[in-house]
Motif scaffolding. Structure first.
Motif, PDB file in Angstrom:
ATOM      1  N   GLY A  82     -14.764  16.790  -2.606  1.00  0.00           N
ATOM      2  CA  GLY A  82     -13.901  16.468  -1.480  1.00  0.00           C
ATOM      3  C   GLY A  82     -12.868  15.440  -1.852  1.00  0.00           C
ATOM      4  N   PRO A  83     -11.903  15.213  -0.977  1.00  0.00           N
ATOM      5  CA  PRO A  83     -10.859  14.232  -1.260  1.00  0.00           C
ATOM      6  C   PRO A  83     -11.388  12.796  -1.155  1.00  0.00           C
ATOM      7  N   TYR A  84     -10.583  11.875  -1.613  1.00  0.00           N
ATOM      8  CA  TYR A  84     -10.851  10.439  -1.544  1.00  0.00           C
ATOM      9  C   TYR A  84     -12.121  10.058  -2.293  1.00  0.00           C
ATOM     10  N   ARG A  86      -7.789  10.096  14.978  1.00  0.00           N
ATOM     11  CA  ARG A  86      -6.793  10.455  13.980  1.00  0.00           C
ATOM     12  C   ARG A  86      -6.886   9.345  12.927  1.00  0.00           C
ATOM     13  N   VAL A  87      -6.848   9.739  11.657  1.00  0.00           N
ATOM     14  CA  VAL A  87      -7.000   8.761  10.587  1.00  0.00           C
ATOM     15  C   VAL A  87      -5.946   8.979   9.511  1.00  0.00           C
ATOM     16  N   CYS A  88      -5.621   7.905   8.832  1.00  0.00           N
ATOM     17  CA  CYS A  88      -4.688   7.942   7.713  1.00  0.00           C
ATOM     18  C   CYS A  88      -5.213   6.953   6.677  1.00  0.00           C
ATOM     19  N   LEU A  89      -5.313   7.385   5.437  1.00  0.00           N
ATOM     20  CA  LEU A  89      -5.792   6.499   4.386  1.00  0.00           C
ATOM     21  C   LEU A  89      -4.641   6.001   3.524  1.00  0.00           C
ATOM     22  N   LEU A  90      -4.717   4.715   3.191  1.00  0.00           N
ATOM     23  CA  LEU A  90      -3.727   4.049   2.357  1.00  0.00           C
ATOM     24  C   LEU A  90      -4.449   3.450   1.162  1.00  0.00           C
ATOM     25  N   ARG A  91      -3.725   3.351   0.048  1.00  0.00           N
ATOM     26  CA  ARG A  91      -4.351   2.745  -1.124  1.00  0.00           C
ATOM     27  C   ARG A  91      -3.323   1.907  -1.869  1.00  0.00           C
ATOM     28  N   ASN A  92      -3.765   0.764  -2.319  1.00  0.00           N
ATOM     29  CA  ASN A  92      -2.961  -0.093  -3.171  1.00  0.00           C
ATOM     30  C   ASN A  92      -3.324   0.273  -4.607  1.00  0.00           C
ATOM     31  N   ALA A  93      -2.339   0.418  -5.469  1.00  0.00           N
ATOM     32  CA  ALA A  93      -2.590   0.827  -6.856  1.00  0.00           C
ATOM     33  C   ALA A  93      -3.548  -0.117  -7.576  1.00  0.00           C
ATOM     34  N   TYR A 145       0.836  -1.199   0.000  1.00  0.00           N
ATOM     35  CA  TYR A 145       0.000   0.000   0.000  1.00  0.00           C
ATOM     36  C   TYR A 145       0.871   1.248   0.000  1.00  0.00           C
ATOM     37  N   GLU A 146       0.281   2.357  -0.410  1.00  0.00           N
ATOM     38  CA  GLU A 146       0.947   3.651  -0.376  1.00  0.00           C
ATOM     39  C   GLU A 146       0.111   4.608   0.454  1.00  0.00           C
ATOM     40  N   THR A 147       0.772   5.471   1.208  1.00  0.00           N
ATOM     41  CA  THR A 147       0.066   6.482   1.985  1.00  0.00           C
ATOM     42  C   THR A 147      -0.591   7.459   1.019  1.00  0.00           C
ATOM     43  N   ASP A 148      -1.846   7.754   1.254  1.00  0.00           N
ATOM     44  CA  ASP A 148      -2.592   8.673   0.394  1.00  0.00           C
ATOM     45  C   ASP A 148      -3.028   9.871   1.233  1.00  0.00           C
ATOM     46  N   GLY A 149      -2.079  10.723   1.573  1.00  0.00           N
ATOM     47  CA  GLY A 149      -2.374  11.893   2.382  1.00  0.00           C
ATOM     48  C   GLY A 149      -1.766  11.789   3.763  1.00  0.00           C
ATOM     49  N   ASP A 150      -1.926  12.861   4.518  1.00  0.00           N
ATOM     50  CA  ASP A 150      -1.378  12.955   5.864  1.00  0.00           C
ATOM     51  C   ASP A 150      -2.314  12.336   6.894  1.00  0.00           C
ATOM     52  N   ALA A 152     -14.021  14.783   8.606  1.00  0.00           N
ATOM     53  CA  ALA A 152     -12.854  15.638   8.377  1.00  0.00           C
ATOM     54  C   ALA A 152     -11.977  15.135   7.232  1.00  0.00           C
ATOM     55  N   ALA A 153     -11.892  13.848   7.029  1.00  0.00           N
ATOM     56  CA  ALA A 153     -11.049  13.318   5.958  1.00  0.00           C
ATOM     57  C   ALA A 153     -11.683  13.500   4.581  1.00  0.00           C
TER      58      ALA A 153
END
Length: 143
Positions: free
Chosen positions: A138-140, A46-53, A31-36, A113-114
């Motif tokens: 919005g994002p995502y 607190r959240v962090c989103l990850l995405r696999n290509a 996976y890759e980090t997709d944002g802070d 918020a995300a």
């Protein structure tokens, strides 16, 4: 997306350490980090989103923002898989559809918020936690 289409948006995992969990998902699964890391005070998280290509959806890593957070109590009970989230084309119709299928709302819609658009939480009849994400800017965004 059609009006009553539910599309998997993300799967939420509750973790005590986002940085460590993020490293695990990156190294083990590609996976890759997709944002802070985003603080969502309304969700006490607190959240962090990850995405696999190769995937259309995200993985959301979630940690509590304080010892008093309801998420901290879930972490203390060793909850890991936290929820599934669905992007919907018609937010109001999706809410009614979930209610009609026996899902119990866990409050009113709020701005996530995300995502910078409305979200709403439900318990489904199998006691799973479900998050709806409204359409809009919005994002995502799903492709």
């Amino acid at each position: 997306m059609t009006n009553n289409e539910f599309r998997l948006h993300h799967i939420g995992y509750l973790v005590s350490d986002i940085a460590g969990a993020r490293l695990q998902w990156v190294n083990a699964y590609g996976y890759e980090t997709d944002g802070d890391i985003i603080h969502d005070a309304g969700q006490q998280a607190r959240v962090c989103l990850l995405r696999n290509a190769n995937d259309a959806h995200w993985v959301e890593l979630i940690s509590s923002d304080s010892e008093a957070s309801h998420l901290q109590r879930a972490l203390d009970r060793k909850v890991s898989l936290h929820h599934t989230a669905y992007a919907v084309g018609d937010f109001s119709a999706a809410i009614q559809q979930l209610r009609a299928s026996g899902c119990v709302p866990l409050g009113k819609p709020a701005i996530g918020a995300a995502f910078l658009r409305e979200i709403m939480w439900f318990h489904d009849p199998l006691r799973g936690l479900v998050e709806l994400i409204a359409p809009g800017e919005g994002p995502y965004q799903l492709d």
